[in-house]
Design a protein around this motif. Structure first.
Motif, PDB file in Angstrom:
ATOM      1  N   HIS A  57      67.720 -18.838  -1.952  1.00  0.00           N
ATOM      2  CA  HIS A  57      67.913 -17.623  -2.739  1.00  0.00           C
ATOM      3  C   HIS A  57      66.750 -16.666  -2.518  1.00  0.00           C
ATOM      4  O   HIS A  57      66.946 -15.468  -2.275  1.00  0.00           O
ATOM      5  CB  HIS A  57      68.049 -17.990  -4.225  1.00  0.00           C
ATOM      6  N   ASN A  60      66.886 -15.250   1.074  1.00  0.00           N
ATOM      7  CA  ASN A  60      67.930 -14.242   1.212  1.00  0.00           C
ATOM      8  C   ASN A  60      67.509 -12.919   0.570  1.00  0.00           C
ATOM      9  O   ASN A  60      67.780 -11.850   1.123  1.00  0.00           O
ATOM     10  CB  ASN A  60      69.255 -14.740   0.634  1.00  0.00           C
ATOM     11  N   LYS A  61      66.846 -12.995  -0.573  1.00  0.00           N
ATOM     12  CA  LYS A  61      66.347 -11.766  -1.205  1.00  0.00           C
ATOM     13  C   LYS A  61      65.291 -11.103  -0.327  1.00  0.00           C
ATOM     14  O   LYS A  61      65.292  -9.885  -0.163  1.00  0.00           O
ATOM     15  CB  LYS A  61      65.760 -12.058  -2.592  1.00  0.00           C
ATOM     16  N   ASN A  66      70.738 -11.137   0.133  1.00  0.00           N
ATOM     17  CA  ASN A  66      71.185 -11.872  -1.047  1.00  0.00           C
ATOM     18  C   ASN A  66      72.600 -11.452  -1.437  1.00  0.00           C
ATOM     19  O   ASN A  66      73.040 -10.340  -1.159  1.00  0.00           O
ATOM     20  CB  ASN A  66      70.220 -11.664  -2.213  1.00  0.00           C
ATOM     21  N   TRP A  74      72.829 -18.339  -4.677  1.00  0.00           N
ATOM     22  CA  TRP A  74      71.860 -18.640  -3.628  1.00  0.00           C
ATOM     23  C   TRP A  74      72.416 -18.444  -2.226  1.00  0.00           C
ATOM     24  O   TRP A  74      71.671 -18.451  -1.241  1.00  0.00           O
ATOM     25  CB  TRP A  74      71.295 -20.050  -3.777  1.00  0.00           C
TER      26      TRP A  74
END
Length: 88
Positions: A57, A60-61, A66, A74
């Motif tokens: 998660h 990815n952010k 994300n 996630w």
């Protein structure tokens, strides 16, 4: 919980390693609260899975990939199937 924290953490590390991840690398970048999981009585494999979801998660952010369907999913953006929350 019968194992001491260091033994428990060693078991978590083995589970994380089996996912082809280096715990130290991910933990250095995005610290996961393993002590909380230990205190809560989380078994090592489940703690490793929680850390894995949390780290993906955060990654990815960081790369702006994300999921936009659900704030705490996630999985990466445009994934197939249902969203999966980080805290499962």
């Amino acid at each position: 919980m019968t194992a001491d924290y260091q033994t428990w953490l060693s078991d978590v590390r083995s589970a994380v390693d089996s996912m082809n991840m280096r715990m130290e690398t991910w933990q250095e970048r995005w610290p996961f609260d393993f002590e909380r999981e230990y205190r809560n009585g989380t078994v090592p494999d489940a703690a490793a899975e929680k850390a894995n979801r949390y780290w993906w998660h955060e990654q990815n952010k960081a790369i702006n990939q994300n999921c936009l369907k659900m704030p705490n999913c996630w999985l990466p953006r445009n994934h197939r199937g249902d969203c999966q929350p980080v805290n499962n």
